[in-house]
Motif scaffolding. Structure first.
Motif, PDB file in Angstrom:
ATOM      1  N   LYS A  46      -3.371  -3.315   7.702  1.00  0.00           N
ATOM      2  CA  LYS A  46      -3.061  -2.201   8.593  1.00  0.00           C
ATOM      3  C   LYS A  46      -2.332  -1.097   7.832  1.00  0.00           C
ATOM      4  O   LYS A  46      -1.569  -1.358   6.905  1.00  0.00           O
ATOM      5  CB  LYS A  46      -2.175  -2.665   9.759  1.00  0.00           C
ATOM      6  CG  LYS A  46      -2.861  -3.614  10.726  1.00  0.00           C
ATOM      7  CD  LYS A  46      -2.018  -3.847  11.957  1.00  0.00           C
ATOM      8  CE  LYS A  46      -1.951  -2.633  12.849  1.00  0.00           C
ATOM      9  NZ  LYS A  46      -1.300  -2.918  14.152  1.00  0.00           N
ATOM     10  N   LYS A  47      -2.578   0.117   8.262  1.00  0.00           N
ATOM     11  CA  LYS A  47      -1.894   1.275   7.700  1.00  0.00           C
ATOM     12  C   LYS A  47      -0.564   1.471   8.413  1.00  0.00           C
ATOM     13  O   LYS A  47      -0.492   1.397   9.648  1.00  0.00           O
ATOM     14  CB  LYS A  47      -2.770   2.527   7.860  1.00  0.00           C
ATOM     15  CG  LYS A  47      -2.184   3.798   7.284  1.00  0.00           C
ATOM     16  CD  LYS A  47      -2.193   3.784   5.776  1.00  0.00           C
ATOM     17  CE  LYS A  47      -1.657   5.107   5.216  1.00  0.00           C
ATOM     18  NZ  LYS A  47      -1.513   5.058   3.747  1.00  0.00           N
ATOM     19  N   MET A  48       0.491   1.720   7.644  1.00  0.00           N
ATOM     20  CA  MET A  48       1.805   1.972   8.227  1.00  0.00           C
ATOM     21  C   MET A  48       2.100   3.468   8.251  1.00  0.00           C
ATOM     22  O   MET A  48       1.683   4.199   7.356  1.00  0.00           O
ATOM     23  CB  MET A  48       2.903   1.287   7.397  1.00  0.00           C
ATOM     24  CG  MET A  48       2.858  -0.221   7.406  1.00  0.00           C
ATOM     25  SD  MET A  48       4.201  -0.930   6.396  1.00  0.00           S
ATOM     26  CE  MET A  48       3.629  -0.564   4.736  1.00  0.00           C
ATOM     27  N   ASP A  49       2.807   3.898   9.257  1.00  0.00           N
ATOM     28  CA  ASP A  49       3.354   5.251   9.305  1.00  0.00           C
ATOM     29  C   ASP A  49       4.855   5.146   9.093  1.00  0.00           C
ATOM     30  O   ASP A  49       5.504   4.202   9.575  1.00  0.00           O
ATOM     31  CB  ASP A  49       3.081   5.906  10.654  1.00  0.00           C
ATOM     32  CG  ASP A  49       1.587   6.114  10.897  1.00  0.00           C
ATOM     33  OD1 ASP A  49       0.905   6.556   9.949  1.00  0.00           O
ATOM     34  OD2 ASP A  49       1.125   5.825  12.013  1.00  0.00           O
ATOM     35  N   LYS A  50       5.423   6.109   8.403  1.00  0.00           N
ATOM     36  CA  LYS A  50       6.871   6.101   8.208  1.00  0.00           C
ATOM     37  C   LYS A  50       7.561   6.434   9.532  1.00  0.00           C
ATOM     38  O   LYS A  50       7.034   7.176  10.356  1.00  0.00           O
ATOM     39  CB  LYS A  50       7.268   7.108   7.125  1.00  0.00           C
ATOM     40  CG  LYS A  50       6.757   6.705   5.741  1.00  0.00           C
ATOM     41  CD  LYS A  50       7.605   7.294   4.633  1.00  0.00           C
ATOM     42  CE  LYS A  50       7.165   6.733   3.285  1.00  0.00           C
ATOM     43  NZ  LYS A  50       8.085   7.069   2.196  1.00  0.00           N
TER      44      LYS A  50
END
Length: 329
Positions: A46-50
């Motif tokens: 999964k891609k993380m967002d800050k």
């Protein structure tokens, strides 16, 4: 300056060739194929967002983040003529000027209550070192709950080692965090697991080599991606942990993160927190833990100054100055 011996050059070249041969199939593995294997058998990528400033401010308002790390160093010669010092630091983002420090020392020359003089063998010293360091780190985390009432505690390293080396104190810490709603996380800089390689071997018995996650995942995740490891393949799950791998910086290597299983609902939020706190051009460790690591470090210079200032010179030289240290350069 002496030149390198031909024998050393030959040995290193041979090691290089052996590793190339062992990892040939892995090094040639198509990136998309490996990522597909991971998604299918290991866990979702999964891609993380800050986290935005609002999220971070909310965490601060709820008590902030405490980073915990420990350090040890030894002065002296061969067993039993040495002293080892241990130090743990818990540092809060909301009380930056109030570091919480615990310390301890150990020497085989002065056995502890449960020991008999000089009965220990050298091979058990490493276990004692792990026990003392793990215990003092957990004690610092417990003390930080009393003093700082944090939102989350980030421990430097995997949580499973506390099960092994500080079981009673660890159970107390875990229960306190669960009772008071404090999220307990371990951040692992140098992962040593072989989850992906073991799964490959299970599916394909013709694979007889042991491949570690660190080498398999090198450069395979994009910056800001994580793998949510399924409980059924996570070897730490029976001990009560959920885990992720994540690439938190531009460096091609990954780090790991553990969370106690009763708090797995916070896993993605904590992974995003670690990602947010990690400078992109770093080695992948959250800046706050890096600060704690540097402040808790017991250097050789500190050890020497400690002994020379607080121990009689005669005692120090008789018991803890090795022949090597006495040599003049």
């Amino acid at each position: 300056m002496y030149s390198l011996s031909n024998q050393l050059k030959s040995k290193v070249t041979n090691l290089n060739d052996l590793l190339k041969e062992k990892y040939e199939s892995i090094l040639d593995l198509n990136r998309e194929d490996l990522r597909k294997f991971i998604n299918t058998h290991i866990g979702e990528i999964k891609k993380m967002d800050k986290l935005d400033n609002g999220h971070l401010a909310l965490y601060e308002s709820k008590g902030g983040i405490v980073g915990v790390d420990g350090s040890n160093n030894k002065i002296g010669g061969a067993y039993p003529h040495f002293v080892e010092a241990y130090q743990a630091l818990a540092k809060s983002t909301t009380h930056k000027d109030q570091p919480l420090i615990l310390a301890d020392i150990y020497s085989p020359l002065y056995p502890e209550q449960e020991e008999s003089p000089l009965e220990e063998e050298e091979r058990v010293i490493e276990d004692k070192r792990n026990i003392k360091l793990s215990t003092i780190e957990v004690e610092a985390a417990l003390a930080s709950i009393e003093r700082f009432k944090p939102y989350a505690i980030l421990m430097d390293g995997g949580l499973i080692r506390y099960n092994i080396y500080a079981a009673d104190k660890w159970i107390e810490l875990r229960q306190r965090c669960e009772e008071e709603g404090i999220i307990l996380v371990g951040v692992i800089k140098d992962i040593k697991t072989s989850i992906i390689g073991d799964t490959m071997k299970k599916i394909n018995p013709s694979i007889d080599e042991c491949f570690y996650d660190r080498e398999l995942l090198f450069g395979q995740l994009d910056y800001g991606e994580m793998i949510l490891i399924r409980d059924e393949v996570n070897k730490k799950e029976p001990e009560g942990y959920s885990s992720v791998f994540l690439r938190s910086s531009l460096a091609p290597s990954i780090i790991g993160m553990d969370i106690i299983d009763s708090q797995r609902e916070y896993m993605e939020d904590m992974a995003r927190l670690v990602f947010t706190l990690t400078p992109e051009n770093s080695r992948g460790v959250p800046l706050w833990l890096d600060i704690v690591d540097k402040e808790v470090k017991i250097s050789d210079e500190i050890m020497k100054a400690l002994m020379e200032r607080y121990m009689d010179r005669g005692i120090y030289e008789r018991f803890f100055v090795s022949e090597r240290d006495k040599r003049s350069l």
